[in-house]
Design a protein around this motif. Structure first.
Motif, PDB file in Angstrom:
ATOM      1  N   MET A   1       0.856  -1.182   0.000  1.00  0.00           N
ATOM      2  CA  MET A   1       0.000   0.000   0.000  1.00  0.00           C
ATOM      3  C   MET A   1       0.895   1.236   0.000  1.00  0.00           C
ATOM      4  SD  MET A   1      -3.261   0.723   2.512  1.00  0.00           S
ATOM      5  CE  MET A   1      -3.842  -0.957   2.251  1.00  0.00           C
ATOM      6  N   ILE A   2       0.598   2.176  -0.891  1.00  0.00           N
ATOM      7  CA  ILE A   2       1.420   3.376  -1.030  1.00  0.00           C
ATOM      8  C   ILE A   2       0.558   4.610  -0.799  1.00  0.00           C
ATOM      9  CG2 ILE A   2       2.886   4.741  -2.570  1.00  0.00           C
ATOM     10  CD1 ILE A   2       3.382   2.122  -4.146  1.00  0.00           C
ATOM     11  N   LEU A   3       0.988   5.469   0.136  1.00  0.00           N
ATOM     12  CA  LEU A   3       0.299   6.732   0.384  1.00  0.00           C
ATOM     13  C   LEU A   3       1.079   7.852  -0.294  1.00  0.00           C
ATOM     14  CD1 LEU A   3      -1.844   8.478   1.832  1.00  0.00           C
ATOM     15  CD2 LEU A   3      -0.258   8.622   3.774  1.00  0.00           C
ATOM     16  N   TYR A   4       0.435   8.500  -1.250  1.00  0.00           N
ATOM     17  CA  TYR A   4       0.992   9.703  -1.870  1.00  0.00           C
ATOM     18  C   TYR A   4       0.574  10.870  -0.985  1.00  0.00           C
ATOM     19  CZ  TYR A   4       2.167   6.669  -5.679  1.00  0.00           C
ATOM     20  OH  TYR A   4       2.717   5.642  -6.429  1.00  0.00           O
ATOM     21  N   ASP A   5       1.565  11.582  -0.481  1.00  0.00           N
ATOM     22  CA  ASP A   5       1.427  12.366   0.731  1.00  0.00           C
ATOM     23  C   ASP A   5       2.143  13.705   0.555  1.00  0.00           C
ATOM     24  OD1 ASP A   5       0.985  12.912   3.428  1.00  0.00           O
ATOM     25  OD2 ASP A   5       2.492  11.509   4.166  1.00  0.00           O
ATOM     26  N   TYR A   6       1.800  14.672   1.391  1.00  0.00           N
ATOM     27  CA  TYR A   6       2.641  15.852   1.590  1.00  0.00           C
ATOM     28  C   TYR A   6       2.619  16.125   3.079  1.00  0.00           C
ATOM     29  CZ  TYR A   6       4.550  20.572   1.350  1.00  0.00           C
ATOM     30  OH  TYR A   6       5.323  21.691   1.541  1.00  0.00           O
ATOM     31  N   PHE A   7       3.762  16.324   3.676  1.00  0.00           N
ATOM     32  CA  PHE A   7       3.863  16.315   5.132  1.00  0.00           C
ATOM     33  C   PHE A   7       2.976  17.365   5.800  1.00  0.00           C
ATOM     34  CE2 PHE A   7       6.826  19.658   4.149  1.00  0.00           C
ATOM     35  CZ  PHE A   7       6.992  20.429   5.286  1.00  0.00           C
ATOM     36  N   ARG A   8       2.739  18.515   5.131  1.00  0.00           N
ATOM     37  CA  ARG A   8       1.968  19.573   5.762  1.00  0.00           C
ATOM     38  C   ARG A   8       0.530  19.653   5.241  1.00  0.00           C
ATOM     39  NH1 ARG A   8       5.974  24.348   6.379  1.00  0.00           N
ATOM     40  NH2 ARG A   8       5.208  24.921   4.334  1.00  0.00           N
ATOM     41  N   SER A   9       0.132  18.754   4.375  1.00  0.00           N
ATOM     42  CA  SER A   9      -1.262  18.703   3.930  1.00  0.00           C
ATOM     43  C   SER A   9      -2.134  18.171   5.056  1.00  0.00           C
ATOM     44  CB  SER A   9      -1.388  17.788   2.706  1.00  0.00           C
ATOM     45  OG  SER A   9      -2.724  17.362   2.534  1.00  0.00           O
ATOM     46  N   SER A  10      -3.151  18.935   5.446  1.00  0.00           N
ATOM     47  CA  SER A  10      -4.003  18.456   6.538  1.00  0.00           C
ATOM     48  C   SER A  10      -4.825  17.244   6.112  1.00  0.00           C
ATOM     49  CB  SER A  10      -4.907  19.583   7.062  1.00  0.00           C
ATOM     50  OG  SER A  10      -5.692  20.129   6.044  1.00  0.00           O
ATOM     51  N   ALA A  11      -5.222  17.166   4.836  1.00  0.00           N
ATOM     52  CA  ALA A  11      -5.977  16.001   4.367  1.00  0.00           C
ATOM     53  C   ALA A  11      -5.108  14.751   4.402  1.00  0.00           C
ATOM     54  CB  ALA A  11      -6.504  16.255   2.957  1.00  0.00           C
ATOM     55  N   ALA A  12      -3.853  14.878   3.996  1.00  0.00           N
ATOM     56  CA  ALA A  12      -2.948  13.734   4.063  1.00  0.00           C
ATOM     57  C   ALA A  12      -2.622  13.368   5.505  1.00  0.00           C
ATOM     58  CB  ALA A  12      -1.676  14.039   3.281  1.00  0.00           C
ATOM     59  N   TYR A  13      -2.483  14.363   6.355  1.00  0.00           N
ATOM     60  CA  TYR A  13      -2.232  14.156   7.789  1.00  0.00           C
ATOM     61  C   TYR A  13      -3.349  13.296   8.385  1.00  0.00           C
ATOM     62  CZ  TYR A  13      -0.941  16.160  12.516  1.00  0.00           C
ATOM     63  OH  TYR A  13      -0.557  16.387  13.809  1.00  0.00           O
ATOM     64  N   ARG A  14      -4.594  13.573   8.001  1.00  0.00           N
ATOM     65  CA  ARG A  14      -5.722  12.764   8.489  1.00  0.00           C
ATOM     66  C   ARG A  14      -5.524  11.292   8.150  1.00  0.00           C
ATOM     67  NH1 ARG A  14      -9.895  16.465   5.062  1.00  0.00           N
ATOM     68  NH2 ARG A  14      -9.591  18.430   6.207  1.00  0.00           N
ATOM     69  N   VAL A  15      -5.140  11.038   6.904  1.00  0.00           N
ATOM     70  CA  VAL A  15      -4.999   9.647   6.458  1.00  0.00           C
ATOM     71  C   VAL A  15      -3.810   8.978   7.140  1.00  0.00           C
ATOM     72  CG1 VAL A  15      -4.623   8.155   4.451  1.00  0.00           C
ATOM     73  CG2 VAL A  15      -6.243  10.054   4.310  1.00  0.00           C
ATOM     74  N   ARG A  16      -2.726   9.723   7.364  1.00  0.00           N
ATOM     75  CA  ARG A  16      -1.605   9.151   8.115  1.00  0.00           C
ATOM     76  C   ARG A  16      -2.073   8.701   9.502  1.00  0.00           C
ATOM     77  NH1 ARG A  16       1.248  13.785   6.117  1.00  0.00           N
ATOM     78  NH2 ARG A  16       1.428  14.712   8.206  1.00  0.00           N
ATOM     79  N   GLY A  50      -5.557  16.125  -8.876  1.00  0.00           N
ATOM     80  CA  GLY A  50      -4.218  16.605  -8.580  1.00  0.00           C
ATOM     81  C   GLY A  50      -4.027  16.952  -7.118  1.00  0.00           C
ATOM     82  N   PHE A  51      -4.684  16.220  -6.246  1.00  0.00           N
ATOM     83  CA  PHE A  51      -4.597  16.470  -4.806  1.00  0.00           C
ATOM     84  C   PHE A  51      -3.829  15.344  -4.113  1.00  0.00           C
ATOM     85  CE2 PHE A  51      -9.012  18.781  -4.535  1.00  0.00           C
ATOM     86  CZ  PHE A  51      -8.477  19.865  -5.202  1.00  0.00           C
ATOM     87  N   VAL A  52      -3.447  15.587  -2.889  1.00  0.00           N
ATOM     88  CA  VAL A  52      -3.090  14.525  -1.955  1.00  0.00           C
ATOM     89  C   VAL A  52      -4.123  14.587  -0.816  1.00  0.00           C
ATOM     90  CG1 VAL A  52      -0.639  14.518  -2.478  1.00  0.00           C
ATOM     91  CG2 VAL A  52      -1.466  16.035  -0.686  1.00  0.00           C
ATOM     92  N   PRO A  53      -4.374  13.453  -0.176  1.00  0.00           N
ATOM     93  CA  PRO A  53      -3.726  12.162  -0.333  1.00  0.00           C
ATOM     94  C   PRO A  53      -4.303  11.351  -1.483  1.00  0.00           C
ATOM     95  CG  PRO A  53      -5.417  12.007   1.339  1.00  0.00           C
ATOM     96  CD  PRO A  53      -5.394  13.447   0.904  1.00  0.00           C
TER      97      PRO A  53
END
Length: 208
Positions: A1-16, A50-53
């Motif tokens: 499983m691969i998470l395409y992420d950006y460390f400061r994205s709040s949406a990606a932070y939720r998924v982390r 074109g978003f993360v996550p």
């Protein structure tokens, strides 16, 4: 499983956070939003917005939208449950989560801030004022919707706490005073004391 992420994205932070709570093994790959990597042909093929996550679960399937990913994780990995099964508790948790995901976050994300600058000439101070305004509007309502703690919905963290913690990070980053939101501050502290939340923090997720 691969998470395409950006460390400061709040949406990606939720998924982390959700992946950590579920104990789901995954690999993180950084998509640098400030550098515009989310607009690359490779990433748009993966996520047309074109978003993360974006979560590649294998078999050619990539999931997008943080709440949709969290809902899938709840179905695929039921414990600990993040979206309550009981109908009223579920409705309450989703109302709190959507207040953040649908009402605060969309008007404060990077593309909106860039548009304020490009179309209306907003400088950094104006953009920060805009950001704080919409967080304060949402937090005022969310404070009234919060339960007795320690988490937003009671004794255990739920989906709304998963969304709250990244939004509190944003609030502090943009220097919003938090004295008016004691329940939110308490819920954020309770959640952040748990390792699955702490491990997802941008300070620990940022690239070396």
């Amino acid at each position: 499983m691969i998470l395409y992420d950006y460390f400061r994205s709040s949406a990606a932070y939720r998924v982390r956070i959700a992946l950590n709570l579920k104990g789901v093994p995954h690999e993180r790959r950084e998509v640098h939003l400030v550098k515009g990597e989310q607009r690359s042909a490779e990433h748009v093929a993966r996520n047309p917005q074109g978003f993360v996550p974006a979560l590649d679960i294998g078999g050619g399937k990539v999931l997008t939208q943080s709440l949709a990913i969290i809902e899938w994780l709840d179905a695929a990995y039921p414990e600990p449950r993040l979206i309550p099964a009981e109908p009223l508790a579920r409705a309450d948790a989703m109302a709190r989560a959507l207040l953040i995901a649908a009402d605060i976050h969309p008007v404060n994300n990077l593309r909106v801030l860039k548009r304020l600058e490009a179309q209306f000439g907003a400088d950094e101070a104006a953009k920060a004022d805009w950001y704080r305004h919409w967080i304060a509007e949402g937090f005022t309502a969310l404070e009234a919707m919060a339960g007795d703690g320690p988490f937003l919905g009671g004794a255990e963290p739920d989906v709304s706490d998963v969304l709250l913690v990244p939004q509190m990070y944003n609030a502090r980053r943009f220097e919003l005073p938090l004295d008016a939101y004691p329940k939110l501050v308490a819920a954020d502290a309770a959640a952040s004391a748990l390792e699955p939340f702490a491990a997802a923090h941008p300070d620990r997720a940022k690239p070396e």
